[in-house]
Scaffold this motif. Structure first.
Motif, PDB file in Angstrom:
ATOM      1  N   TRP A  11     -51.132  25.708  98.191  1.00 15.65           N
ATOM      2  CA  TRP A  11     -50.118  24.720  97.819  1.00 15.65           C
ATOM      3  C   TRP A  11     -48.913  25.421  97.207  1.00 15.65           C
ATOM      4  O   TRP A  11     -49.068  26.286  96.341  1.00 15.65           O
ATOM      5  CB  TRP A  11     -50.674  23.721  96.821  1.00 15.65           C
ATOM      6  CG  TRP A  11     -51.679  22.770  97.388  1.00 15.65           C
ATOM      7  CD1 TRP A  11     -53.038  22.876  97.328  1.00 15.65           C
ATOM      8  CD2 TRP A  11     -51.404  21.573  98.123  1.00 15.65           C
ATOM      9  NE1 TRP A  11     -53.632  21.804  97.969  1.00 15.65           N
ATOM     10  CE2 TRP A  11     -52.655  20.986  98.472  1.00 15.65           C
ATOM     11  CE3 TRP A  11     -50.224  20.923  98.518  1.00 15.65           C
ATOM     12  CZ2 TRP A  11     -52.749  19.802  99.184  1.00 15.65           C
ATOM     13  CZ3 TRP A  11     -50.315  19.734  99.229  1.00 15.65           C
ATOM     14  CH2 TRP A  11     -51.559  19.187  99.566  1.00 15.65           C
ATOM     15  N   GLY A  14     -42.419  22.452  96.955  1.00 12.70           N
ATOM     16  CA  GLY A  14     -41.312  22.182  97.856  1.00 12.70           C
ATOM     17  C   GLY A  14     -40.296  21.270  97.203  1.00 12.70           C
ATOM     18  O   GLY A  14     -40.464  20.848  96.052  1.00 12.70           O
ATOM     19  N   ARG A  19     -46.484  21.177  98.479  1.00 13.97           N
ATOM     20  CA  ARG A  19     -46.677  21.019  99.918  1.00 13.97           C
ATOM     21  C   ARG A  19     -47.565  22.137 100.446  1.00 13.97           C
ATOM     22  O   ARG A  19     -47.679  23.202  99.849  1.00 13.97           O
ATOM     23  CB  ARG A  19     -45.349  21.017 100.665  1.00 13.97           C
ATOM     24  CG  ARG A  19     -44.618  22.345 100.630  1.00 13.97           C
ATOM     25  CD  ARG A  19     -43.266  22.246 101.293  1.00 13.97           C
ATOM     26  NE  ARG A  19     -42.592  23.540 101.319  1.00 13.97           N
ATOM     27  CZ  ARG A  19     -41.355  23.734 101.769  1.00 13.97           C
ATOM     28  NH1 ARG A  19     -40.660  22.711 102.228  1.00 13.97           N
ATOM     29  NH2 ARG A  19     -40.830  24.945 101.759  1.00 13.97           N
ATOM     30  N   THR A  33     -47.296  16.794 101.969  1.00 11.99           N
ATOM     31  CA  THR A  33     -46.477  16.860 100.764  1.00 11.99           C
ATOM     32  C   THR A  33     -46.992  15.827  99.776  1.00 11.99           C
ATOM     33  O   THR A  33     -47.175  14.657 100.141  1.00 11.99           O
ATOM     34  CB  THR A  33     -44.995  16.573 101.075  1.00 11.99           C
ATOM     35  OG1 THR A  33     -44.527  17.499 102.058  1.00 11.99           O
ATOM     36  CG2 THR A  33     -44.143  16.708  99.816  1.00 11.99           C
ATOM     37  N   THR A  35     -46.127  13.597  96.957  1.00 12.30           N
ATOM     38  CA  THR A  35     -44.992  12.983  96.291  1.00 12.30           C
ATOM     39  C   THR A  35     -45.480  12.114  95.143  1.00 12.30           C
ATOM     40  O   THR A  35     -46.684  11.871  95.004  1.00 12.30           O
ATOM     41  CB  THR A  35     -44.197  12.125  97.293  1.00 12.30           C
ATOM     42  OG1 THR A  35     -44.956  10.928  97.570  1.00 12.30           O
ATOM     43  CG2 THR A  35     -43.938  12.878  98.598  1.00 12.30           C
TER      44      THR A  35
END
Length: 265
Positions: A11, A14, A19, A33, A35
């Motif tokens: 990981w 990003g 991401r 990703t 979020t």
């Protein structure tokens, strides 16, 4: 809201959150990703499968001797973790993690990927580097390992690469518990490395080396008033007694607590 673990070295941070590109056995490539609204999955190369995610919940996890830990884990709520679909990556990650701290292991892992991994183009013109293939590892010279500060990882990675190319297809067909034993046939792969790799690959954290420093550290920090044993053997006995039939959940949730409250990288 479900908390998604992003503790694995693959990981990377990003522009929209952590991401990772998942390389699936069927040749598929997926960008995931994480979020604030949860994980978003985007296919880069289509295959027949998707990255697998498992969820552990703290509810009903009765830890009578350490209620302080129960309360800390309950605050996490449900915890999601993506399985590592690439057994070779899982094994290489565990080898790099041998003996050194997680933050240093992440630096070495990412530098190794940047130098010799497969480049995957991402939407928007960015790119992501996968873990170097076993064939690539076997072609690297002693000097190339040394240049990355990985001279002491050279032999175990080479031994693992040779074994994976020979037996990887068979390994992926084994049950996780059997695979832990099979991996230890490889020189320089001991119980900790095999167990950590298989837990990463399968999400069965009952197989994770739960007496290791990470679990003991996060348990103590989550429940600092509890009388934790100082030695690994006694800690292991207590941990198994606390977990009962939910050893995987207890271990994974404790590591998740550390992923949220500890060092992020």
């Amino acid at each position: 809201m479900t908390f998604t673990m992003t503790e694995q070295a693959a990981w990377q941070l990003g522009p929209e959150g952590p991401r990772r590109v998942f390389a699936l056995p069927d040749g598929g490539r997926w960008l995931v990703t994480v979020t604030p609204n949860g994980p978003e999955l985007h296919p880069l190369v289509h295959g027949d499968s998707r990255p697998q995610i498992d969820v552990a919940v703290p509810y009903g996890l009765s830890l009578g001797e350490v209620p302080e830990l129960s309360a800390a884990l309950a605050e996490l709520g449900p915890v999601a973790r993506f399985r590592n679909p690439d057994l070779w990556d899982a094994l290489g990650t565990a080898i790099i993690r041998q003996v050194i701290r997680a933050a240093q292991a992440k630096k070495l892992y990412r530098a190794f990927c940047t130098a010799y991994g497969e480049r995957v183009e991402l939407p928007g013109g960015d790119s992501y580097m996968l873990f170097p293939a076993p064939e690539t590892v076997l072609k690297l010279s002693d000097e190339e390992f040394a240049d990355l500060g990985m001279a002491f990882k050279r032999r175990p990675l080479r031994a693992a690469a040779e074994a994976y190319l020979e037996r990887g297809d068979k390994w992926r067909e084994l049950t996780p518990s059997v695979l832990v034993d099979e991996l230890q046939v490889v020189p320089r792969i001991g119980p900790w490395t095999a167990s950590a790799a298989v837990a990463d690959w399968s999400n069965d954290f009952a197989l994770y080396p739960y007496t290791d420093l990470a679990v003991r550290t996060w348990a103590r920090r989550a429940a600092p008033s509890s009388p934790w044993p100082d030695d690994e053997t006694s800690f292991g006995r207590l941990w198994r007694r606390l977990a009962g039939e939910r050893l995987s959940d207890l271990t994974l949730l404790t590591l998740a607590w550390g992923s949220r409250h500890g060092e992020v990288g």
